[in-house]
Write a protein that holds these residues in place. Structure first.
Motif, short mmCIF file in Angstrom:
data_model
loop_
_atom_site.label_atom_id
_atom_site.label_comp_id
_atom_site.label_asym_id
_atom_site.label_seq_id
_atom_site.Cartn_x
_atom_site.Cartn_y
_atom_site.Cartn_z
N PRO A 62 11.19 0.44 15.18
CA PRO A 62 10.61 -0.05 13.92
C PRO A 62 11.50 -1.11 13.28
N THR A 63 10.90 -1.90 12.40
CA THR A 63 11.64 -2.86 11.59
C THR A 63 11.20 -2.70 10.13
N VAL A 64 12.12 -2.94 9.22
CA VAL A 64 11.82 -2.89 7.78
C VAL A 64 11.93 -4.30 7.23
N THR A 65 10.86 -4.77 6.56
CA THR A 65 10.86 -6.14 6.04
C THR A 65 10.85 -6.22 4.52
N SER A 66 10.30 -5.20 3.84
CA SER A 66 10.30 -5.25 2.37
C SER A 66 10.02 -3.88 1.78
N LEU A 67 10.37 -3.72 0.51
CA LEU A 67 10.18 -2.47 -0.23
C LEU A 67 9.55 -2.79 -1.59
N ILE A 68 8.63 -1.94 -2.03
CA ILE A 68 8.05 -2.07 -3.37
C ILE A 68 7.97 -0.68 -4.00
N GLY A 114 6.06 -1.00 13.50
CA GLY A 114 6.43 0.14 14.34
C GLY A 114 6.53 1.45 13.61
N PHE A 115 5.73 1.62 12.53
CA PHE A 115 5.82 2.84 11.72
C PHE A 115 4.85 3.95 12.16
N ALA A 116 4.01 3.70 13.14
CA ALA A 116 2.95 4.65 13.48
C ALA A 116 3.49 6.04 13.81
N THR A 117 4.66 6.09 14.43
CA THR A 117 5.23 7.39 14.82
C THR A 117 6.48 7.72 14.02
N ALA A 118 6.64 7.12 12.84
CA ALA A 118 7.83 7.35 12.01
C ALA A 118 7.93 8.82 11.62
N THR A 119 9.13 9.36 11.72
CA THR A 119 9.37 10.77 11.40
C THR A 119 10.36 10.96 10.25
N SER A 120 11.21 9.98 10.00
CA SER A 120 12.17 10.12 8.91
C SER A 120 12.62 8.74 8.42
N VAL A 121 13.08 8.72 7.17
CA VAL A 121 13.62 7.49 6.57
C VAL A 121 14.95 7.85 5.95
N ALA A 122 16.00 7.14 6.37
CA ALA A 122 17.34 7.39 5.85
C ALA A 122 17.70 6.33 4.82
N PHE A 123 18.42 6.76 3.79
CA PHE A 123 18.93 5.86 2.76
C PHE A 123 20.46 5.94 2.82
N ASP A 124 21.02 5.26 3.84
CA ASP A 124 22.46 5.33 4.10
C ASP A 124 22.92 6.79 4.07
N ALA A 125 24.08 7.04 3.48
CA ALA A 125 24.61 8.41 3.45
C ALA A 125 24.04 9.24 2.32
N VAL A 169 2.98 8.19 6.63
CA VAL A 169 2.64 6.98 7.37
C VAL A 169 1.22 6.56 6.99
N LEU A 170 1.09 5.34 6.46
CA LEU A 170 -0.21 4.82 6.04
C LEU A 170 -0.81 3.88 7.08
N SER A 171 0.04 3.21 7.84
CA SER A 171 -0.39 2.37 8.96
C SER A 171 0.84 2.04 9.77
N ASP A 172 0.67 1.28 10.83
CA ASP A 172 1.82 0.91 11.67
C ASP A 172 2.79 0.00 10.91
N SER A 173 2.32 -0.60 9.81
CA SER A 173 3.17 -1.54 9.07
C SER A 173 3.45 -1.09 7.64
N HIS A 174 3.07 0.13 7.28
CA HIS A 174 3.18 0.56 5.89
C HIS A 174 3.38 2.07 5.82
N LEU A 175 4.40 2.48 5.09
CA LEU A 175 4.60 3.90 4.84
C LEU A 175 5.05 4.10 3.40
N SER A 176 4.87 5.31 2.93
CA SER A 176 5.31 5.70 1.59
C SER A 176 6.36 6.79 1.73
N VAL A 177 7.38 6.71 0.88
CA VAL A 177 8.45 7.71 0.97
C VAL A 177 9.13 7.82 -0.40
N THR A 178 9.60 9.01 -0.73
CA THR A 178 10.35 9.22 -1.96
C THR A 178 11.83 9.26 -1.63
#
Length: 264
Positions: free
Chosen positions: A85-91, A108-119, A127-136
């Motif tokens: 996957p690649t990350v291009t922007s955040l809103i 490349g988000f279709a099979t995303a399982t986790s999102v890390a925010f550094d340490a 996962v909303l689409s291959d190019s868009h996901l929502s996360v808290t």
């Protein structure tokens, strides 16, 4: 007798993972090679019923997997390469220490399982689409400064995204505080009031709110001296005592006695 592949695991993934071929007549380390797409790989383990090997790089999309034992080829089984996957922007790309959900855009988000925010921590995405996901984003602990920019890293069956700089960072903001007002008494229209505190960074508003509640009124001619000091003019207000509160992406400073200004 030709070797036979009955299954492969995984059936999709990325280079560097270990694949296991299960079947019959799969030979041994000295007799067996594995072909995946245009690549030929030497197994790390091999027996009559099982072969393991590292999935090579340099392939994309579907790649057929076959085993060659002493020059005899097996049937093929399809493997699908999943791109990292690649990350291009955040809103939004900024928020308080305990943020709400944000939208992450990329590929490349279709099979995303986790999102890390550094340490700071990880979170499970929607996962909303291959190019868009929502996360808290996970809550931030104590700040050593007023902001902390964290690389947002997405993991999927295709691998892990790489940091992309500011476009792929979420910046946490510490809550501002007001610790003093000088002078703290005067008529409406008083100029050059000095407000001191902490984390006056990317401030969106400075307001006067009646103590005990009521409508807020924006301060006039706000000028920042640094992250811990600003000057302002008192707007047209009725007589009474007001909380001077500062708002940035981290939130609005708490109403405390130290932030009072009394209009006389």
């Amino acid at each position: 007798m030709a070797p036979v592949i009955t299954s492969i695991s995984p059936t999709s993934g990325h280079s560097g993972q270990t694949m296991t071929i299960t079947g019959t007549g799969l030979g041994s380390l000295s007799t067996t090679k594995v072909n995946i797409g245009t690549k030929t790989v030497t197994p790390t383990t091999a027996s009559n019923t099982s072969v393991t090997f590292p999935i090579p790089s340099g392939c994309s999309g579907q790649a057929n997997v076959t085993a060659t034992v002493s020059g005899v080829n097996s049937n093929s089984s399809a493997f699908f390469y999943v791109a990292a996957p690649t990350v291009t922007s955040l809103i939004p790309s900024t928020g308080p220490a305990a943020p709400g959900a944000i939208d992450v855009f990329g590929t490349g988000f279709a099979t995303a399982t986790s999102v890390a925010f550094d340490a700071i921590g990880t979170a499970v995405p929607t996962v909303l689409s291959d190019s868009h996901l929502s996360v808290t984003p996970p809550a931030h602990g104590a700040f050593t400064g007023c902001t902390d920019a964290a690389d947002v890293i997405v993991s999927s069956s295709g691998g892990t995204s790489s940091p992309t700089g500011a476009a792929g960072q979420f910046t946490y903001y510490a809550l501002p505080t007001v610790t003093g007002v000088t002078p703290n008494t005067g008529p409406a229209g008083t100029t050059g009031v000095i407000v001191t505190g902490t984390c006056f960074v990317d401030v969106s508003s400075v307001t006067f709110t009646p103590v005990g509640g009521g409508a807020s009124t924006p301060a006039v001619n706000v000028s920042f001296i640094g992250v811990g000091s600003l000057t302002l003019d008192v707007p047209t207000l009725a007589a009474g005592t007001y909380d001077i509160q500062v708002t940035n992406p981290g939130g609005t400073s708490a109403a405390v006695a130290a932030d009072h200004f009394t209009v006389v």
